[in-house]
Design an enzyme around this catalytic site. Structure first.
Site, PDB file in Angstrom:
ATOM      1  N   THR A 258     -31.753  20.763 -11.738  1.00  0.00           N
ATOM      2  CA  THR A 258     -31.216  21.081 -10.435  1.00  0.00           C
ATOM      3  C   THR A 258     -32.121  20.672  -9.303  1.00  0.00           C
ATOM      4  O   THR A 258     -33.325  20.911  -9.550  1.00  0.00           O
ATOM      5  CB  THR A 258     -30.511  22.480 -10.584  1.00  0.00           C
ATOM      6  N   ASP A 259     -31.607  20.379  -8.197  1.00  0.00           N
ATOM      7  CA  ASP A 259     -32.326  20.274  -6.973  1.00  0.00           C
ATOM      8  C   ASP A 259     -33.215  21.649  -6.701  1.00  0.00           C
ATOM      9  O   ASP A 259     -33.996  21.733  -6.058  1.00  0.00           O
ATOM     10  CB  ASP A 259     -31.576  20.031  -5.717  1.00  0.00           C
ATOM     11  N   GLU A 260     -32.798  22.771  -7.127  1.00  0.00           N
ATOM     12  CA  GLU A 260     -33.178  24.018  -6.973  1.00  0.00           C
ATOM     13  C   GLU A 260     -34.688  24.255  -7.482  1.00  0.00           C
ATOM     14  O   GLU A 260     -35.573  24.850  -7.136  1.00  0.00           O
ATOM     15  CB  GLU A 260     -32.474  25.130  -7.464  1.00  0.00           C
TER      16      GLU A 260
ATOM     17  N   TYR B 254     -33.793  32.088 -11.862  1.00  0.00           N
ATOM     18  CA  TYR B 254     -33.050  30.707 -12.295  1.00  0.00           C
ATOM     19  C   TYR B 254     -33.666  29.388 -12.114  1.00  0.00           C
ATOM     20  O   TYR B 254     -33.908  28.357 -13.080  1.00  0.00           O
ATOM     21  CB  TYR B 254     -31.474  30.657 -11.762  1.00  0.00           C
TER      22      TYR B 254
ATOM     23  N   LYS C 225     -35.354  26.686 -14.933  1.00  0.00           N
ATOM     24  CA  LYS C 225     -34.840  25.326 -15.231  1.00  0.00           C
ATOM     25  C   LYS C 225     -36.182  24.264 -14.891  1.00  0.00           C
ATOM     26  O   LYS C 225     -36.150  23.516 -15.742  1.00  0.00           O
ATOM     27  CB  LYS C 225     -33.870  24.988 -14.140  1.00  0.00           C
TER      28      LYS C 225
ATOM     29  N   ASN D 193     -22.678  21.306  -7.171  1.00  0.00           N
ATOM     30  CA  ASN D 193     -21.357  20.539  -7.318  1.00  0.00           C
ATOM     31  C   ASN D 193     -20.230  21.367  -6.829  1.00  0.00           C
ATOM     32  O   ASN D 193     -20.308  22.742  -7.001  1.00  0.00           O
ATOM     33  CB  ASN D 193     -21.479  20.624  -9.003  1.00  0.00           C
TER      34      ASN D 193
HETATM   35  N1  LIG Z   1     -23.195  24.105 -10.682  1.00  0.00           N
HETATM   36  C1  LIG Z   1     -23.894  23.366  -9.987  1.00  0.00           C
HETATM   37  O1  LIG Z   1     -23.818  23.149  -8.738  1.00  0.00           O
HETATM   38  C2  LIG Z   1     -25.015  22.757 -10.722  1.00  0.00           C
HETATM   39  C3  LIG Z   1     -26.074  21.972  -9.788  1.00  0.00           C
HETATM   40  C4  LIG Z   1     -27.058  21.468 -10.476  1.00  0.00           C
HETATM   41  C5  LIG Z   1     -27.346  21.377 -11.773  1.00  0.00           C
HETATM   42  N2  LIG Z   1     -26.631  22.355 -12.526  1.00  0.00           N
HETATM   43  C6  LIG Z   1     -26.947  22.600 -13.920  1.00  0.00           C
HETATM   44  O2  LIG Z   1     -25.665  22.248 -14.577  1.00  0.00           O
HETATM   45  C7  LIG Z   1     -25.676  22.935 -15.881  1.00  0.00           C
HETATM   46  C8  LIG Z   1     -24.293  23.299 -15.920  1.00  0.00           C
HETATM   47  O3  LIG Z   1     -23.752  24.118 -14.831  1.00  0.00           O
HETATM   48  P1  LIG Z   1     -22.389  24.781 -14.875  1.00  0.00           P
HETATM   49  O4  LIG Z   1     -22.306  24.870 -13.265  1.00  0.00           O
HETATM   50  O5  LIG Z   1     -21.291  24.111 -15.378  1.00  0.00           O
HETATM   51  O6  LIG Z   1     -22.499  26.070 -15.340  1.00  0.00           O
HETATM   52  P2  LIG Z   1     -21.553  27.251 -16.085  1.00  0.00           P
HETATM   53  O7  LIG Z   1     -22.093  28.394 -15.945  1.00  0.00           O
HETATM   54  O8  LIG Z   1     -20.114  27.031 -15.672  1.00  0.00           O
HETATM   55  O9  LIG Z   1     -21.537  26.738 -17.591  1.00  0.00           O
HETATM   56  C9  LIG Z   1     -22.445  27.054 -18.506  1.00  0.00           C
HETATM   57  C10 LIG Z   1     -22.138  26.883 -19.863  1.00  0.00           C
HETATM   58  O10 LIG Z   1     -23.236  27.233 -20.850  1.00  0.00           O
HETATM   59  C11 LIG Z   1     -22.816  28.013 -21.833  1.00  0.00           C
HETATM   60  N3  LIG Z   1     -23.904  28.676 -22.430  1.00  0.00           N
HETATM   61  C12 LIG Z   1     -24.321  29.621 -21.840  1.00  0.00           C
HETATM   62  N4  LIG Z   1     -25.485  30.071 -22.470  1.00  0.00           N
HETATM   63  C13 LIG Z   1     -25.513  29.470 -23.575  1.00  0.00           C
HETATM   64  C14 LIG Z   1     -26.124  29.356 -24.925  1.00  0.00           C
HETATM   65  N5  LIG Z   1     -27.325  30.249 -25.188  1.00  0.00           N
HETATM   66  N6  LIG Z   1     -25.939  28.746 -25.900  1.00  0.00           N
HETATM   67  C15 LIG Z   1     -24.785  27.848 -25.785  1.00  0.00           C
HETATM   68  N7  LIG Z   1     -24.072  27.777 -24.650  1.00  0.00           N
HETATM   69  C16 LIG Z   1     -24.189  28.442 -23.528  1.00  0.00           C
HETATM   70  C17 LIG Z   1     -21.640  29.104 -21.289  1.00  0.00           C
HETATM   71  O11 LIG Z   1     -20.820  29.413 -21.969  1.00  0.00           O
HETATM   72  C18 LIG Z   1     -21.038  27.979 -20.062  1.00  0.00           C
HETATM   73  O12 LIG Z   1     -19.918  27.305 -21.068  1.00  0.00           O
HETATM   74  C19 LIG Z   1     -26.443  23.938 -15.872  1.00  0.00           C
HETATM   75  O13 LIG Z   1     -27.554  23.471 -16.799  1.00  0.00           O
HETATM   76  C20 LIG Z   1     -26.979  24.163 -14.407  1.00  0.00           C
HETATM   77  O14 LIG Z   1     -28.272  24.675 -14.362  1.00  0.00           O
HETATM   78  C21 LIG Z   1     -25.357  23.217 -12.044  1.00  0.00           C
END
Ligand SMILES: NC(=O)c1ccc[n+]([C@@H]2O[C@H](COP(=O)([O-])OP(=O)(O)OC[C@H]3O[C@@H](n4cnc5c(N)ncnc54)[C@H](O)[C@@H]3O)[C@@H](O)[C@H]2O)c1
Length: 362
Positions: A146-148, A171, A175, A201
Protein backbone atom coordinates in the site's frame (compact mmCIF):
# COMPACT_ATOMS: atom_id res chain seq x y z
CA UNK A 1 -8.54 -24.72 10.38
CA UNK A 2 -8.24 -25.49 6.65
CA UNK A 3 -11.29 -27.10 5.07
CA UNK A 4 -12.32 -27.31 1.44
CA UNK A 5 -15.55 -25.74 0.47
CA UNK A 6 -16.05 -25.81 -3.30
CA UNK A 7 -14.85 -27.24 -6.55
CA UNK A 8 -12.05 -29.62 -5.61
CA UNK A 9 -13.02 -32.57 -7.79
CA UNK A 10 -13.45 -30.59 -11.00
CA UNK A 11 -10.36 -28.56 -10.30
CA UNK A 12 -8.05 -31.49 -10.96
CA UNK A 13 -10.09 -33.54 -13.38
CA UNK A 14 -11.25 -31.26 -16.16
CA UNK A 15 -8.65 -32.62 -18.61
CA UNK A 16 -7.89 -29.14 -19.99
CA UNK A 17 -4.39 -28.52 -18.65
CA UNK A 18 -1.74 -27.27 -21.03
CA UNK A 19 1.73 -25.83 -20.62
CA UNK A 20 0.61 -22.19 -20.57
CA UNK A 21 -1.86 -22.95 -17.80
CA UNK A 22 -0.76 -21.74 -14.36
CA UNK A 23 -1.97 -22.52 -10.87
CA UNK A 24 -2.36 -19.32 -8.87
CA UNK A 25 -2.70 -19.25 -5.10
CA UNK A 26 -4.60 -16.07 -4.24
CA UNK A 27 -4.65 -15.29 -0.52
CA UNK A 28 -7.46 -13.11 0.82
CA UNK A 29 -9.54 -13.79 -2.28
CA UNK A 30 -12.81 -13.43 -0.38
CA UNK A 31 -12.04 -9.76 0.36
CA UNK A 32 -12.59 -6.68 -1.78
CA UNK A 33 -9.57 -6.51 -4.09
CA UNK A 34 -8.83 -10.25 -3.98
CA UNK A 35 -12.32 -11.21 -5.19
CA UNK A 36 -12.12 -8.66 -8.01
CA UNK A 37 -8.70 -10.06 -8.94
CA UNK A 38 -9.96 -13.66 -9.05
CA UNK A 39 -12.79 -12.68 -11.40
CA UNK A 40 -10.29 -10.73 -13.52
CA UNK A 41 -7.88 -13.71 -13.76
CA UNK A 42 -10.57 -16.25 -14.63
CA UNK A 43 -11.85 -14.01 -17.42
CA UNK A 44 -8.45 -13.12 -18.87
CA UNK A 45 -6.82 -16.56 -18.47
CA UNK A 46 -9.51 -19.22 -18.88
CA UNK A 47 -6.79 -21.92 -18.66
CA UNK A 48 -5.52 -20.83 -15.26
CA UNK A 49 -6.55 -22.53 -12.04
CA UNK A 50 -7.17 -20.37 -9.02
CA UNK A 51 -7.08 -21.34 -5.36
CA UNK A 52 -8.71 -18.80 -3.10
CA UNK A 53 -7.08 -19.25 0.33
CA UNK A 54 -8.90 -17.17 2.93
CA UNK A 55 -9.58 -17.31 6.66
CA UNK A 56 -12.99 -15.63 6.23
CA UNK A 57 -12.54 -12.98 8.88
CA UNK A 58 -15.28 -10.37 9.29
CA UNK A 59 -13.99 -8.86 5.99
CA UNK A 60 -14.04 -12.10 3.98
CA UNK A 61 -17.28 -12.88 2.21
CA UNK A 62 -17.86 -15.77 -0.19
CA UNK A 63 -20.88 -13.88 -1.55
CA UNK A 64 -18.27 -11.75 -3.34
CA UNK A 65 -17.58 -14.75 -5.58
CA UNK A 66 -21.05 -16.13 -6.35
CA UNK A 67 -20.66 -15.32 -10.05
CA UNK A 68 -17.69 -17.69 -10.41
CA UNK A 69 -18.11 -20.25 -7.62
CA UNK A 70 -19.20 -22.95 -10.10
CA UNK A 71 -16.20 -22.37 -12.37
CA UNK A 72 -14.27 -25.68 -12.52
CA UNK A 73 -10.98 -23.73 -12.46
CA UNK A 74 -11.76 -22.17 -9.10
CA UNK A 75 -11.49 -23.69 -5.64
CA UNK A 76 -11.93 -22.15 -2.22
CA UNK A 77 -9.80 -23.32 0.71
CA UNK A 78 -10.43 -21.96 4.14
CA UNK A 79 -7.19 -21.32 6.00
CA UNK A 80 -5.07 -18.86 7.93
CA UNK A 81 -1.91 -17.47 6.33
CA UNK A 82 -0.30 -17.34 9.77
CA UNK A 83 -0.95 -21.03 10.46
CA UNK A 84 1.95 -23.24 9.37
CA UNK A 85 -0.14 -26.37 8.86
CA UNK A 86 -2.83 -24.61 6.80
CA UNK A 87 -0.25 -23.08 4.48
CA UNK A 88 1.83 -26.27 4.22
CA UNK A 89 -1.30 -28.23 3.25
CA UNK A 90 -2.41 -25.82 0.55
CA UNK A 91 1.05 -25.75 -1.06
CA UNK A 92 1.36 -29.54 -0.95
CA UNK A 93 -2.13 -30.11 -2.29
CA UNK A 94 -2.03 -27.65 -5.18
CA UNK A 95 1.64 -26.95 -5.93
CA UNK A 96 1.02 -23.41 -7.24
CA UNK A 97 3.19 -21.61 -9.79
CA UNK A 98 2.28 -18.15 -8.50
CA UNK A 99 1.23 -16.61 -5.18
CA UNK A 100 -0.62 -13.29 -5.13
CA UNK A 101 -0.84 -12.28 -1.50
CA UNK A 102 -3.79 -10.02 -0.64
CA UNK A 103 -4.74 -11.53 2.74
CA UNK A 104 -4.40 -8.95 5.46
CA UNK A 105 -6.07 -7.19 8.28
CA UNK A 106 -6.68 -4.01 6.31
CA UNK A 107 -8.56 -1.40 8.34
CA UNK A 108 -6.47 1.36 9.97
CA UNK A 109 -9.01 2.16 12.71
CA UNK A 110 -9.16 -1.47 13.76
CA UNK A 111 -5.34 -1.58 13.86
CA UNK A 112 -5.30 1.34 16.30
CA UNK A 113 -7.76 -0.49 18.57
CA UNK A 114 -6.06 -3.88 18.35
CA UNK A 115 -2.63 -4.03 16.67
CA UNK A 116 -1.77 -7.63 17.62
CA UNK A 117 -3.83 -9.41 14.96
CA UNK A 118 -2.31 -7.07 12.34
CA UNK A 119 1.19 -8.22 13.28
CA UNK A 120 0.10 -11.85 13.33
CA UNK A 121 -1.60 -11.86 9.93
CA UNK A 122 0.26 -9.18 8.01
CA UNK A 123 3.82 -9.90 9.16
CA UNK A 124 3.99 -13.51 10.41
CA UNK A 125 1.48 -14.63 7.78
CA UNK A 126 3.61 -13.16 5.00
CA UNK A 127 6.77 -14.87 6.30
CA UNK A 128 4.92 -18.17 6.61
CA UNK A 129 3.81 -17.95 2.97
CA UNK A 130 7.32 -16.98 1.87
CA UNK A 131 8.82 -20.00 3.67
CA UNK A 132 6.53 -22.40 1.81
CA UNK A 133 6.90 -20.52 -1.48
CA UNK A 134 10.67 -20.99 -1.18
CA UNK A 135 10.38 -24.66 -0.35
CA UNK A 136 8.13 -25.20 -3.38
CA UNK A 137 10.30 -23.03 -5.65
CA UNK A 138 7.34 -21.13 -6.99
CA UNK A 139 7.79 -18.92 -10.06
CA UNK A 140 6.61 -15.61 -8.59
CA UNK A 141 5.31 -14.19 -5.29
CA UNK A 142 3.49 -10.86 -5.54
CA UNK A 143 3.01 -8.94 -2.30
CA UNK A 144 0.02 -6.59 -2.33
CA UNK A 145 1.20 -3.57 -0.37
CA UNK A 146 0.00 0.00 0.00
CA UNK A 147 1.00 3.65 -0.45
CA UNK A 148 0.51 4.00 3.33
CA UNK A 149 3.96 2.48 3.97
CA UNK A 150 5.58 5.74 2.79
CA UNK A 151 3.77 7.69 5.50
CA UNK A 152 2.26 11.14 5.37
CA UNK A 153 3.55 13.73 2.89
CA UNK A 154 2.86 17.37 2.14
CA UNK A 155 1.14 18.88 -0.90
CA UNK A 156 3.24 18.84 -4.07
CA UNK A 157 5.30 15.82 -2.95
CA UNK A 158 5.08 12.26 -4.35
CA UNK A 159 6.83 9.04 -3.32
CA UNK A 160 8.79 6.87 -5.72
CA UNK A 161 9.58 3.21 -5.13
CA UNK A 162 12.87 3.92 -3.31
CA UNK A 163 11.45 6.62 -1.01
CA UNK A 164 11.97 5.82 2.69
CA UNK A 165 9.23 3.91 4.50
CA UNK A 166 7.73 5.97 7.36
CA UNK A 167 4.52 4.22 8.47
CA UNK A 168 2.48 6.05 11.10
CA UNK A 169 -0.15 3.54 12.25
CA UNK A 170 -0.07 -0.16 13.17
CA UNK A 171 -1.64 -1.25 9.86
CA UNK A 172 0.92 0.67 7.77
CA UNK A 173 3.77 -0.52 10.01
CA UNK A 174 2.70 -4.15 9.58
CA UNK A 175 2.54 -3.74 5.78
CA UNK A 176 5.95 -2.03 5.70
CA UNK A 177 7.41 -4.87 7.80
CA UNK A 178 5.99 -7.41 5.36
CA UNK A 179 7.54 -5.47 2.45
CA UNK A 180 10.95 -5.76 4.14
CA UNK A 181 10.45 -9.53 4.51
CA UNK A 182 9.68 -9.73 0.78
CA UNK A 183 12.90 -7.83 0.06
CA UNK A 184 14.81 -10.24 2.31
CA UNK A 185 13.30 -13.25 0.51
CA UNK A 186 14.75 -11.90 -2.72
CA UNK A 187 18.10 -10.62 -1.43
CA UNK A 188 18.93 -13.53 0.86
CA UNK A 189 17.24 -16.51 -0.76
CA UNK A 190 16.92 -15.38 -4.38
CA UNK A 191 13.14 -15.82 -4.36
CA UNK A 192 11.29 -14.33 -7.33
CA UNK A 193 9.13 -11.60 -5.85
CA UNK A 194 7.44 -8.27 -6.54
CA UNK A 195 5.73 -5.68 -4.38
CA UNK A 196 2.77 -3.61 -5.63
CA UNK A 197 2.01 -0.43 -3.67
CA UNK A 198 -1.29 1.09 -4.70
CA UNK A 199 -3.30 4.08 -3.55
CA UNK A 200 -6.87 3.72 -2.18
CA UNK A 201 -9.10 1.42 -4.22
CA UNK A 202 -12.83 1.76 -4.79
CA UNK A 203 -15.32 -0.35 -6.75
CA UNK A 204 -17.65 -3.31 -6.39
CA UNK A 205 -17.68 -5.60 -3.33
CA UNK A 206 -15.83 -3.20 -1.05
CA UNK A 207 -16.63 -3.89 2.59
CA UNK A 208 -18.91 -1.14 3.95
CA UNK A 209 -16.49 0.13 6.60
CA UNK A 210 -14.25 1.87 4.05
CA UNK A 211 -14.81 5.50 3.10
CA UNK A 212 -16.55 5.31 -0.28
CA UNK A 213 -18.98 2.46 0.52
CA UNK A 214 -19.86 4.07 3.88
CA UNK A 215 -20.70 7.33 2.08
CA UNK A 216 -22.72 5.59 -0.65
CA UNK A 217 -24.66 3.34 1.69
CA UNK A 218 -25.38 6.04 4.27
CA UNK A 219 -26.59 8.39 1.49
CA UNK A 220 -28.92 5.63 0.33
CA UNK A 221 -30.39 5.06 3.78
CA UNK A 222 -30.49 8.76 4.80
CA UNK A 223 -27.88 8.38 7.53
CA UNK A 224 -25.12 10.88 8.39
CA UNK A 225 -21.83 10.74 6.45
CA UNK A 226 -19.05 10.64 9.07
CA UNK A 227 -15.95 12.67 8.10
CA UNK A 228 -12.88 12.60 10.34
CA UNK A 229 -11.46 15.82 11.82
CA UNK A 230 -11.77 18.83 9.52
CA UNK A 231 -12.00 16.57 6.44
CA UNK A 232 -8.94 18.15 4.80
CA UNK A 233 -6.92 14.92 4.63
CA UNK A 234 -6.20 13.91 1.05
CA UNK A 235 -6.36 10.47 -0.52
CA UNK A 236 -5.62 9.27 -4.06
CA UNK A 237 -8.21 6.92 -5.63
CA UNK A 238 -8.03 4.10 -8.16
CA UNK A 239 -10.78 1.87 -9.54
CA UNK A 240 -10.15 -1.70 -8.36
CA UNK A 241 -10.17 -3.00 -11.98
CA UNK A 242 -7.30 -0.66 -12.89
CA UNK A 243 -5.39 -2.02 -9.90
CA UNK A 244 -6.15 -5.63 -10.98
CA UNK A 245 -4.71 -4.84 -14.44
CA UNK A 246 -1.56 -3.48 -12.78
CA UNK A 247 -1.16 -6.54 -10.52
CA UNK A 248 -1.60 -8.85 -13.51
CA UNK A 249 1.16 -7.02 -15.44
CA UNK A 250 3.49 -7.15 -12.45
CA UNK A 251 2.79 -10.85 -11.90
CA UNK A 252 3.60 -11.78 -15.49
CA UNK A 253 6.12 -9.16 -16.58
CA UNK A 254 7.50 -7.42 -13.49
CA UNK A 255 11.27 -7.70 -13.01
CA UNK A 256 11.91 -9.93 -10.01
CA UNK A 257 12.86 -8.07 -6.83
CA UNK A 258 11.22 -4.84 -7.98
CA UNK A 259 8.57 -2.66 -6.35
CA UNK A 260 5.88 -1.00 -8.50
CA UNK A 261 3.73 1.92 -7.34
CA UNK A 262 0.18 2.10 -8.70
CA UNK A 263 -1.79 5.34 -8.62
CA UNK A 264 -3.87 7.72 -10.69
CA UNK A 265 -3.18 11.26 -9.45
CA UNK A 266 -6.94 11.45 -8.69
CA UNK A 267 -6.67 13.23 -5.34
CA UNK A 268 -9.58 14.30 -3.18
CA UNK A 269 -9.89 15.94 0.22
CA UNK A 270 -12.12 13.63 2.25
CA UNK A 271 -14.75 16.32 2.80
CA UNK A 272 -14.84 17.24 -0.91
CA UNK A 273 -15.25 13.58 -1.77
CA UNK A 274 -18.11 13.25 0.75
CA UNK A 275 -19.80 16.33 -0.77
CA UNK A 276 -19.34 14.96 -4.30
CA UNK A 277 -20.79 11.57 -3.34
CA UNK A 278 -23.73 13.12 -1.52
CA UNK A 279 -24.55 15.16 -4.66
CA UNK A 280 -25.04 11.88 -6.54
CA UNK A 281 -28.10 11.26 -4.30
CA UNK A 282 -30.32 14.32 -4.78
CA UNK A 283 -33.19 12.62 -2.92
CA UNK A 284 -31.08 11.82 0.13
CA UNK A 285 -31.76 13.46 3.50
CA UNK A 286 -28.20 12.67 4.65
CA UNK A 287 -25.71 15.33 5.65
CA UNK A 288 -22.03 15.42 6.49
CA UNK A 289 -21.17 14.94 10.16
CA UNK A 290 -17.64 15.81 11.30
CA UNK A 291 -16.43 13.30 13.91
CA UNK A 292 -13.39 13.06 16.15
CA UNK A 293 -10.26 12.63 14.03
CA UNK A 294 -8.38 9.32 13.73
CA UNK A 295 -5.31 9.18 16.01
CA UNK A 296 -2.16 9.86 13.97
CA UNK A 297 -4.27 10.51 10.87
CA UNK A 298 -1.91 10.83 7.89
CA UNK A 299 -2.51 14.05 5.95
CA UNK A 300 -1.78 12.89 2.42
CA UNK A 301 -0.37 10.00 0.37
CA UNK A 302 0.75 10.25 -3.25
CA UNK A 303 2.76 7.86 -5.41
CA UNK A 304 4.81 8.39 -8.55
CA UNK A 305 3.89 5.81 -11.19
CA UNK A 306 6.47 6.42 -13.95
CA UNK A 307 8.08 3.02 -13.35
CA UNK A 308 5.05 0.80 -14.01
CA UNK A 309 4.04 3.02 -16.94
CA UNK A 310 7.46 2.89 -18.62
CA UNK A 311 8.40 -0.71 -17.82
CA UNK A 312 5.05 -2.47 -18.10
CA UNK A 313 2.93 -0.10 -20.19
CA UNK A 314 0.26 0.23 -17.51
CA UNK A 315 -2.00 3.24 -17.19
CA UNK A 316 -5.36 3.70 -15.50
CA UNK A 317 -8.31 3.30 -17.87
CA UNK A 318 -11.31 4.17 -15.71
CA UNK A 319 -12.20 7.84 -15.27
CA UNK A 320 -12.92 8.57 -11.58
CA UNK A 321 -16.37 10.10 -12.04
CA UNK A 322 -17.48 7.29 -14.38
CA UNK A 323 -16.05 4.69 -11.99
CA UNK A 324 -17.97 6.24 -9.10
CA UNK A 325 -21.18 6.28 -11.14
CA UNK A 326 -20.78 2.55 -11.91
CA UNK A 327 -19.94 1.82 -8.27
CA UNK A 328 -23.04 3.65 -7.02
CA UNK A 329 -25.21 1.73 -9.50
CA UNK A 330 -23.67 -1.52 -8.27
CA UNK A 331 -24.30 -0.73 -4.61
CA UNK A 332 -27.89 0.32 -5.42
CA UNK A 333 -28.54 -3.04 -7.06
CA UNK A 334 -26.74 -5.02 -4.32
CA UNK A 335 -28.36 -3.65 -1.18
CA UNK A 336 -29.00 -7.22 -0.04
CA UNK A 337 -25.20 -7.84 -0.16
CA UNK A 338 -24.60 -4.93 2.24
CA UNK A 339 -27.55 -5.76 4.44
CA UNK A 340 -26.34 -9.31 4.94
CA UNK A 341 -23.02 -7.89 6.14
CA UNK A 342 -24.61 -5.21 8.26
CA UNK A 343 -26.78 -7.66 10.13
CA UNK A 344 -23.73 -9.14 11.89
CA UNK A 345 -20.54 -8.27 13.71
CA UNK A 346 -19.76 -5.29 11.52
CA UNK A 347 -22.84 -3.31 12.55
CA UNK A 348 -21.85 -3.61 16.19
CA UNK A 349 -18.33 -2.38 15.38
CA UNK A 350 -19.68 0.51 13.26
CA UNK A 351 -22.02 1.66 16.05
CA UNK A 352 -19.31 1.47 18.71
CA UNK A 353 -16.73 3.29 16.59
CA UNK A 354 -18.80 6.16 15.23
CA UNK A 355 -21.14 6.68 18.17
CA UNK A 356 -18.19 7.15 20.53
CA UNK A 357 -16.49 9.50 18.05
CA UNK A 358 -19.63 11.61 17.80
CA UNK A 359 -19.95 11.83 21.58
CA UNK A 360 -16.30 12.81 21.98
CA UNK A 361 -16.37 15.45 19.22
CA UNK A 362 -19.55 17.19 20.41
N1 LIG B 1 -8.48 -1.46 -0.13
C1 LIG B 1 -7.53 -0.60 -0.46
O1 LIG B 1 -7.80 0.55 -0.81
C2 LIG B 1 -6.09 -1.04 -0.48
C3 LIG B 1 -5.12 -0.14 -0.97
C4 LIG B 1 -3.78 -0.56 -1.04
C5 LIG B 1 -3.45 -1.84 -0.62
N2 LIG B 1 -4.40 -2.67 -0.13
C6 LIG B 1 -3.99 -4.03 0.28
O2 LIG B 1 -4.69 -4.93 -0.54
C7 LIG B 1 -4.97 -6.14 0.16
C8 LIG B 1 -6.44 -6.45 0.09
O3 LIG B 1 -7.17 -5.35 0.62
P1 LIG B 1 -8.76 -5.38 0.68
O4 LIG B 1 -9.23 -3.99 0.79
O5 LIG B 1 -9.28 -6.28 -0.38
O6 LIG B 1 -8.94 -6.09 2.10
P2 LIG B 1 -10.23 -6.81 2.73
O7 LIG B 1 -10.18 -6.47 4.19
O8 LIG B 1 -11.45 -6.49 1.94
O9 LIG B 1 -9.93 -8.36 2.53
C9 LIG B 1 -8.95 -9.04 3.26
C10 LIG B 1 -9.19 -10.54 3.08
O10 LIG B 1 -8.13 -11.22 3.77
C11 LIG B 1 -8.71 -12.28 4.51
N3 LIG B 1 -7.84 -12.56 5.67
C12 LIG B 1 -7.61 -11.76 6.74
N4 LIG B 1 -6.78 -12.37 7.59
C13 LIG B 1 -6.45 -13.57 7.04
C14 LIG B 1 -5.61 -14.64 7.44
N5 LIG B 1 -4.95 -14.60 8.60
N6 LIG B 1 -5.48 -15.71 6.62
C15 LIG B 1 -6.17 -15.77 5.44
N7 LIG B 1 -7.01 -14.80 5.03
C16 LIG B 1 -7.14 -13.70 5.81
C17 LIG B 1 -10.08 -11.77 4.94
O11 LIG B 1 -10.96 -12.83 5.29
C18 LIG B 1 -10.50 -11.02 3.68
O12 LIG B 1 -11.15 -11.88 2.78
C19 LIG B 1 -4.46 -5.94 1.57
O13 LIG B 1 -3.21 -6.57 1.68
C20 LIG B 1 -4.32 -4.42 1.70
O14 LIG B 1 -3.27 -4.10 2.59
C21 LIG B 1 -5.71 -2.30 -0.05
Amino acid sequence: MANYVTGLFNFFDDGESNTSSKIVLVTGGAGFIGSNFIRFLLKKYPDYKIINFDKLTYAGNLNNLVTIEENPHYVFVRGDVANVKDVKNVFEEFNPHFVVHFAAESHVDRSILNPDIFLQTNILGTQNLLNHAREHQIEKFVQISTDEVYGSIGKGESCHEESPLCPNNPYAASKASADFLIRVAHQTYGQRVNIVRSCNNYGTYQFPEKLIPVMIYNSLINEELPVYGDGRNIREWIHVEDNCRAIDLVLHNGRSGEIYNVGTGEEWENVKLAEFLLKQFPESKSHIQFVLDRQGHDFRYSVKTDKIKKELGWKPQIDFKEGIEQTILWYKSHLDWIEQINSGEYMQYFKETYESRLTESN
